[in-house]
Design an enzyme around this catalytic site. Structure first.
Site: not given
Length: 293
Positions: A91, A95, A105, A108-109, A166, A250-251
């Site tokens: 991931s 910026h 961004h 891939v997973r 929103h 997760g961390r």
């Protein structure tokens, strides 16, 4: 054939290496790396901070396991609730410093829950000041990455996913997003994920190189910080990757390194009609078939 987890892991590690090396060449700075472990899993998080081109870039690899999928991963697949799982992926969020360079961004997973497996991911672009030629290049590269048979669906999926309900507006100009992809078999599914991962640098770096030296001042910086607020809102309210990471234990530093280092909110602020800032919302934050332009 069963999935080749070693091949997936090897590719993802090489993808992280290749992207980080290219970004270092572009910026002149260096990524700081933290390797971490969690139970039977772990990963390596890399962050480039306060660079000449990239104000902050985070690129993480993770490979984690668990005894039961968290709720964020079973919303669309309730039959997998309670299944042991493993997940691995890369991931990346960048910026940039110059407001004329878009934020971007990539993810891939690969997931496996019990005997069920699938790939997911994509990439999207979040400009502050829009340029037709950049949007066209981005989307044509995306279309080439997944092929014309998948691009319309993956583009629409991206437009639908990266939408702030929103606010009633998209996060950016989209790109590709796909999930639960496991047909027609492992080899072809893996090939599509690799194609998407490999297309990221050709999609993004030409835009960076074209825009990074564009003159800008406090007005553009203020607008960049304001629009970054939308990015934060999406990542903390809607992003499934953020929710999965937090719900699976997760961390935290690795999960939240996608957030920008500086951001601003202004109460009920709206750009004046006819300004470059208004053009972003009036033209670029509306779904469009940029690849066909």
């Amino acid at each position: 054939m069963p999935p080749d987890l070693n091949a997936v892991r090897t590719y993802l590690l090489a993808l992280q290496d290749g992207i980080c090396a290219a970004l270092e060449r572009e910026d002149g700075g260096k990524f700081q790396e933290d390797s971490w472990t969690r139970g039977e899993g772990g990963g390596r998080s890399r962050v480039l901070s306060d660079g000449a081109v990239f104000e902050q870039a985070g690129a993480g690899f993770s490979h984690v396991t668990g005894t039961a999928l968290p709720a964020s991963a079973t919303a669309a697949r309730p039959e997998l609730a309670g299944q042991p799982f493993q997940a691995m992926g890369v991931s990346l969020v960048i910026h940039p410093r110059n407001p004329y360079v878009p934020t971007t961004h990539l993810n891939v997973r690969f997931f496996q829950a019990g005997t069920v497996w699938w790939f997911g991911g994509g990439f999207d672009l979040t400009p502050y000041y829009g340029f037709d030629e950049d949007a066209i290049h981005w989307h044509r590269t995306a279309r080439n990455a997944c092929g014309p048979e998948h691009y319309p669906r993956f583009k629409q999926w991206c437009d639908d996913y990266f939408f702030l309900k929103h606010r009633g507006e998209p996060r950016g100009i989209g790109g590709l997003f796909f999930d639960d992809f496991n047909v027609p078999g492992f080899e072809k599914s893996f090939a599509l994920m690799r194609s998407v991962g490999d297309a990221f640098l050709p999609a993004y770096l030409p835009i960076v190189q074209k825009r990074k030296a564009t003159p800008s001042g406090q007005r553009e910086r203020d607008f960049q910080l304001y629009r970054r607020g939308r990015y934060v809102e999406f990542n903390l309210v809607y992003d499934r990757g953020t929710l999965f990471g937090l719900q699976s234990g997760g961390r935290t530093e690795s999960i939240l390194m996608s957030l920008p280092p500086l951001v601003a909110w202004r109460y009920d602020w709206r750009p004046k009609p006819g300004t470059p800032e208004a053009k972003l919302h009036d033209i670029f934050l509306k779904p469009k078939n940029w690849a066909d332009e």
